[in-house]
Write an enzyme that holds these catalytic residues in place. Structure first.
Site, short mmCIF file in Angstrom:
data_model
loop_
_atom_site.label_atom_id
_atom_site.label_comp_id
_atom_site.label_asym_id
_atom_site.label_seq_id
_atom_site.Cartn_x
_atom_site.Cartn_y
_atom_site.Cartn_z
N ARG A 101 10.80 13.70 -2.48
CA ARG A 101 9.79 13.02 -1.65
C ARG A 101 9.90 13.62 -0.24
NH1 ARG A 101 8.18 6.73 -1.14
NH2 ARG A 101 7.05 7.41 -2.98
N HIS A 128 0.42 12.31 -4.38
CA HIS A 128 1.40 11.39 -4.99
C HIS A 128 1.09 11.30 -6.49
CE1 HIS A 128 4.39 8.44 -5.39
NE2 HIS A 128 3.87 7.42 -4.73
N GLN A 131 2.50 8.42 -8.95
CA GLN A 131 1.84 7.12 -8.76
C GLN A 131 0.55 7.05 -9.58
OE1 GLN A 131 2.74 4.34 -6.72
NE2 GLN A 131 1.10 3.44 -7.94
N ASP A 226 -4.85 1.57 -0.14
CA ASP A 226 -3.48 2.01 0.18
C ASP A 226 -3.23 1.71 1.65
OD1 ASP A 226 -0.99 3.27 0.15
OD2 ASP A 226 -1.82 5.29 0.24
N CYS A 267 -0.92 0.73 -4.55
CA CYS A 267 0.34 1.34 -5.04
C CYS A 267 1.57 0.67 -4.45
CB CYS A 267 0.33 2.82 -4.71
SG CYS A 267 0.22 3.15 -2.94
N ARG A 295 5.44 2.10 -13.13
CA ARG A 295 6.11 3.27 -12.55
C ARG A 295 7.34 3.62 -13.39
NH1 ARG A 295 5.41 4.75 -7.30
NH2 ARG A 295 6.25 6.71 -8.08
N1 NVA Z 1 0.08 6.58 1.42
C1 NVA Z 1 1.35 5.92 1.35
C2 NVA Z 1 1.82 5.77 -0.04
C3 NVA Z 1 3.11 5.03 -0.19
C4 NVA Z 1 3.58 4.95 -1.60
C5 NVA Z 1 2.37 6.67 2.16
O1 NVA Z 1 2.36 7.92 2.18
O2 NVA Z 1 3.17 6.03 2.83
N1 CP Z 2 4.24 3.31 -4.50
C1 CP Z 2 5.35 3.94 -4.09
O1 CP Z 2 5.51 5.15 -4.26
O2 CP Z 2 6.24 3.12 -3.52
P1 CP Z 2 7.57 3.54 -2.75
O3 CP Z 2 7.15 4.19 -1.46
O4 CP Z 2 8.31 2.27 -2.55
O5 CP Z 2 8.33 4.52 -3.61
#
Ligand code: NVA
Ligand code: CP
Length: 313
Positions: A101, A128, A131, A226, A267, A295
């Site tokens: 990540r 992502h 997800q 989101d 998500c 997930r």
């Molecule tokens: N768009 C959000 C998704 C989190 C799972 C982020 O990047 O923080």
């Molecule tokens: N939806 C998702 O990826 O959540 P986290 O940021 O908690 O991993």
């Protein structure tokens, strides 16, 4: 070698393969208790996580394998002492899979380029994919099919989840209406829209961009939103973003414009009173915790598929 970096690179068949396998794993997890025996997944994190971290780690454990949480901030890579090349070459000698990540999407592409084992994108600023695979699983569970449905996405659409939704839905024949403010700040990247229009020529889906949130949600089967403050957004931007995005907040009025059996998706993490009201996320249309649960099943399916194809290569 097959990686999961962006759904753009995955065919409809690849996606269906994961969804079908995830359904089987959800129904009979015990069939997979030994599938990852002696296998190790290394998880590199440059951003926070609840769902992605815990579902991958639990998934590996439940399949008889092991997952290592590797914090980028305290790593030689994160402190500028080592390159991506040397990091993934080394990890390839210890482990079977890498999940990362990261902020920059180009960094996960570089990991995949040099890695000798499969690499999974656990979220970048651009995409992502994990997800959205599990979201497609959730949609299919709720609706029985994917093709021909209409998903309305409201809010910040210059966003990793939106980009992956655009790729995933257009591949699977789901129409998407994106409702977001005018201009580049909140619209999906043009390259993604162009890619998706090309994909839609084959799948028959339709992608639309609307600045009117009511137009975007009319008749929709799914409303998805989101965070307005994704992990990579500076907290100083909060006030300006709230002002620009407030008309796109998912509230009861907008939900009532959708199909009677509409589902509401996010998500997570979510902020009540921002991208959606509390009565929507905590109300009868919401499937956000089914999304979160899936997930786990879907990460297992991704791991099993990638490792199986790697071994067969
Ligand atoms: N768009 C959000 C998704 C989190 C799972 C982020 O990047 O923080
Ligand atoms: N939806 C998702 O990826 O959540 P986290 O940021 O908690 O991993």
């Amino acid at each position: 070698m097959k990686h999961l970096i962006t759904l753009k690179d995955w065919s409809e068949e690849d996606i269906l393969g994961v969804l079908d396998l995830a359904d089987i794993i959800k129904k009979s997890p015990e069939q997979f208790y030994d599938t990852m025996n002696q296998r190790v997944l290394v998880m590199i994190f440059e951003k926070p996580s609840l769902r992605t971290r815990i579902s991958f780690e639990t998934g590996m454990y439940q399949m008889g394998g092991h997952a290592i949480y590797y914090d980028m901030a305290s790593s030689p890579l994160g402190t500028g002492k080592e390159t991506i090349h040397d990091t993934v070459k080394t990890l390839s000698r210890y482990s079977d899979l890498i999940m990362a990540r990261l902020f920059a999407h180009t960094n996960i592409e570089e990991m995949a380029q040099y890695s000798d084992i499969p690499v999974i994108n656990g979220l970048t600023d651009f995409n992502h994919p994990c997800q959205i695979l599990s979201d497609l699983m959730t949609i299919r569970e709720r609706k029985g099919e994917l093709k021909g449905l209409t998903l309305a996405y409201l809010g910040d659409a210059k966003n990793n989840v939106t980009h992956s939704l655009l790729y995933g839905c257009s591949k699977m024949g789901i129409n998407i209406n994106v409702g977001c403010p005018k201009g580049d700040n909140f619209s999906p990247l043009r390259v993604v829209m162009d890619d998706c229009r090309e994909i839609c020529d084959k799948s028959g889906a339709v992608v639309k961009l609307a600045n009117d949130p009511f137009e975007a949600v009319r008749g929709a089967d799914i409303i998805y939103t989101d965070s307005w403050m994704s992990y990579h957004i500076n907290s100083k931007e909060l006030e300006d973003r709230v002002q620009a995005l407030k008309p796109y907040q998912v509230d009861t009025e907008k939900v009532q414009l959708g199909a009677p059996d509409l589902i509401f998706m996010n998500c997570l993490p979510a902020m009540r009173g921002y991208e959606q009201t509390a009565d929507v996320i905590d109300g009868p249309h919401s499937v956000v915790f089914q999304q979160a649960e899936n997930r786990l099943h879907c990460q297992k399916a991704i791991i099993v598929k990638l490792l199986k194809e790697f071994m067969e290569d």
